[in-house]
Design an enzyme around this catalytic site. Structure first.
Site, mmCIF file in Angstrom:
data_model
loop_
_atom_site.group_PDB
_atom_site.id
_atom_site.type_symbol
_atom_site.label_atom_id
_atom_site.label_comp_id
_atom_site.label_asym_id
_atom_site.label_seq_id
_atom_site.Cartn_x
_atom_site.Cartn_y
_atom_site.Cartn_z
ATOM 1 N N GLY A 70 0.817 -1.219 0.000
ATOM 2 C CA GLY A 70 0.000 0.000 0.000
ATOM 3 C C GLY A 70 0.842 1.257 0.000
ATOM 4 N N GLY A 71 0.281 2.303 0.601
ATOM 5 C CA GLY A 71 0.962 3.582 0.669
ATOM 6 C C GLY A 71 0.607 4.533 -0.448
ATOM 7 C CD GLU A 72 -0.363 1.986 -5.075
ATOM 8 O OE1 GLU A 72 -1.519 2.054 -5.532
ATOM 9 O OE2 GLU A 72 0.405 1.031 -5.311
ATOM 10 C CG HIS A 226 -1.854 -8.230 -10.061
ATOM 11 N ND1 HIS A 226 -1.909 -8.955 -8.889
ATOM 12 C CD2 HIS A 226 -0.880 -7.299 -9.887
ATOM 13 C CE1 HIS A 226 -0.999 -8.481 -8.048
ATOM 14 N NE2 HIS A 226 -0.367 -7.490 -8.628
ATOM 15 C CG ASP A 289 -1.470 -8.088 -4.346
ATOM 16 O OD1 ASP A 289 -0.260 -7.926 -4.084
ATOM 17 O OD2 ASP A 289 -2.186 -7.196 -4.821
#
Length: 397
Positions: A70-72, A226, A289
Site C-alpha cells: 500500500g501507501g498509494e 494480476h 497479493d
C-alpha cells in the site's frame, strides 16, 4: 518427531485415494495404503486419525507483501507486515515476499530480513529483489549478484508494466532485466523468474509477447500477475497460456465485490475457463497479493475504508472451484501447490511424496475448512486454531 497420519484422502495434488502418510522430522518418509508405526529405539510417534478428512500439500503463496504494501494514498495507508499466523491459518507454509509501488520507503534489505524472520518462526520464506520500477532497487549492486549470492532471493519482482505507476521502461530495459535474472538463475540453480505486475493499461502483455518473439528468452522466465484484473487482460492471458505462457491470478477477500465493481475475473472462473479451453494445467498459479491494500464497500456500495489482502483468499478460491464450478480438488489445488513449486524451482515443495518437505494441510472433507497445518513436520495449526505464534503476536506465550 515422527507423525503417522492415518486414513486421509490424499490429494498430492493428484487424487491418490485413502492413504497413510509417515512424517519423520521435517520430511515425508512414506505414502502407502497402510503403514505400521515405527517402534523401538525410544521413538516418539504421534498418530493422527484423519478418516473423513482430506490431506493436501501446504500452500505456496508466491506473491505477498510480507513487509507491508500500500501507501498509494499517502503514508497513513501503508499496510502492516504479515504475521506468522496470518499465513499458517490460511494453510500457507511457503511464502514469496515482494515489494511493490514503494521501493524507497521499503527496500530489499528489509524485505530479506522479514523473510529470514518468517523462516525462524517456522515457515519457508523466499523473496524477490526489486520493485515496480526499472532499473530495480537491489541489495547489492546488481540483480545477478542478488540472486546468486542470497539464498532467499529467487528472482525479480514485482516489476510493473501496463500501469500508470510503472517507470514506463523501454522494451530494451525490460529485456535486459529478464536476461540478467535468467542467467543468474542458471548459475545459482534458481528460477531467476521475473514477477510482472500487470496494470489496467491498454498495452497488456505486449512487452512479454515481444520478448518471447524477438529474443531467445523462454516463457518460463516471465510470470505476469494480476492476470484476472479485467476481462481484456484476462483474454490476453488465456491466449498467451494457449501459446505456452504462464500466468498468475490473484485471489480476493470479497470476489463478488471485485467482480461486480471492477470486472475482475474470480479464480473459480479462471480455472473453469482453463479447463474448458484445454490449456495445459501446469501453466497457471494462484496467489493472494497478501498485505496489499484495497478499498472496502458496504452492501449499498458506500465506501468504508481501506482493507488488507490476506492469504485466506486462497482456500476460499479453491472452495469456489469445487463447490461453485464443480472442478476437481486436484485441479483447483494445482495453482497453489505443484505449479508454483515447479515454476519457482522449489523441488521439495508443492507435493505429497517421499522426500518432500512435510508441509501439509488437513481439511474437513465436507467443508474443506482447515483442521491441521504442518510446516516442515511441525504442527502450526490444530483444530483450526494456531498453536505456534510469531514472536510479537498478541497470543504468543
Amino acid at each position: 518427531m515422527i507423525t503417522l497420519i492415518r486414513k486421509a484422502k490424499v490429494y498430492a495434488p493428484e487424487a491418490l485415494g485413502v492413504k497413510d502418510v509417515l512424517v519423520v522430522g521435517d520430511a515425508i518418509a512414506a505414502v502407502a495404503d497402510e503403514l505400521d508405526a515405527p517402534v523401538g529405539g525410544g521413538l516418539s510417534v504421534r498418530e493422527v486419525d484423519a478418516e473423513g478428512k482430506v490431506l493436501v500439500p501446504g500452500f505456496i503463496d508466491g506473491h505477498v507483501h510480507i513487509l507491508g504494501g500500500g501507501g498509494e494514498g499517502g503514508f497513513a495507508t501503508r499496510t502492516p507486515e504479515v504475521t506468522l499466523t496470518t499465513l499458517t491459518t490460511a494453510g500457507v507454509t511457503t511464502v514469496v515476499g515482494t515489494l511493490g509501488t514503494d521501493g524507497v520507503g521499503r527496500d530489499t534489505m528489509a524485505l530479506l530480513a522479514k523473510a529470514k524472520g518468517l523462516r525462524q518462526e517456522g515457515v519457508t520464506a523466499y523473496c524477490y529483489t526489486g520493485a515496480y520500477r526499472i532499473p530495480v532497487p537491489t541489495l547489492t549492486d546488481s540483480v545477478m549478484k542478488d540472486i546468486m549470492a542470497v539464498d532467499e532471493i529467487i528472482g525479480v519482482g514485482e516489476v510493473a508494466l501496463s500501469d500508470h505507476r510503472s517507470s514506463q521502461p523501454t522494451f530494451e530495459e525490460f529485456v535486459r532485466l529478464v536476461a540478467d535474472a535468467r542467467v543468474a538463475g542458471m548459475l545459482s540453480g534458481k528460477a531467476g523468474i521475473v514477477n510482472i505486475h500487470m496494470g489496467d493499461g491498454k498495452s497488456n502483455l505486449s512487452y512479454v509477447r515481444r520478448a518471447v518473439a524477438e529474443t531467445e528468452l523462454p516463457r518460463t522466465q516471465f510470470l505476469p500477475t494480476h492476470m484476472g484484473r479485467n476481462p481484456e487482460l484476462f483474454e490476453d492471458g488465456i491466449t498467451y497460456m494457449k501459446e505456452g505462457g504462464y500466468c498468475d491470478f490473484t485471489g480476493a477477500e470479497d470476489p463478488d465485490l471485485w467482480e461486480r465493481e471492477y470486472g475482475e475475473v474470480r479464480y473459480s472462473k479462471v480455472v473453469r475457463r482453463i479447463v474448458d479451453e484445454g490449456i495445459d494445467l501446469s501453466h497457471f498459479t494462484f496467489t493472494s497479493d497478501g498485505q496489499g491494500s484495497f478499498p472496502m464497500f458496504d452492501d449499498q456500495g458506500e465506501y468504508l475504508g481501506i482493507g488488507i489482502g490476506k492469504s485466506s483468499c486462497l482456500l476460499e478460491g479453491v472452495k469456489e472451484c469445487v463447490f461453485r464450478e464443480g472442478i476437481g480438488l486436484d485441479v483447483a489445488l494445482r495453482g497453489l501447490t505443484a505449479n508454483p513449486a515447479d515454476l519457482l524451482k522449489l523441488p521439495k515443495k508443492g507435493r505429497i511424496a517421499p522426500e518432500k518437505d512435510a508441509d501439509l494441510v488437513l481439511l474437513d472433507e465436507t467443508s474443506l475448512d482447515i483442521d491441521t497445518v504442518w510446516a516442515r513436520g511441525k504442527v502450526m495449526v490444530e483444530a483450526g486454531r494456531p498453536v505456534v505464534f510469531g514472536t510479537f503476536e498478541p497470543h504468543a506465550s
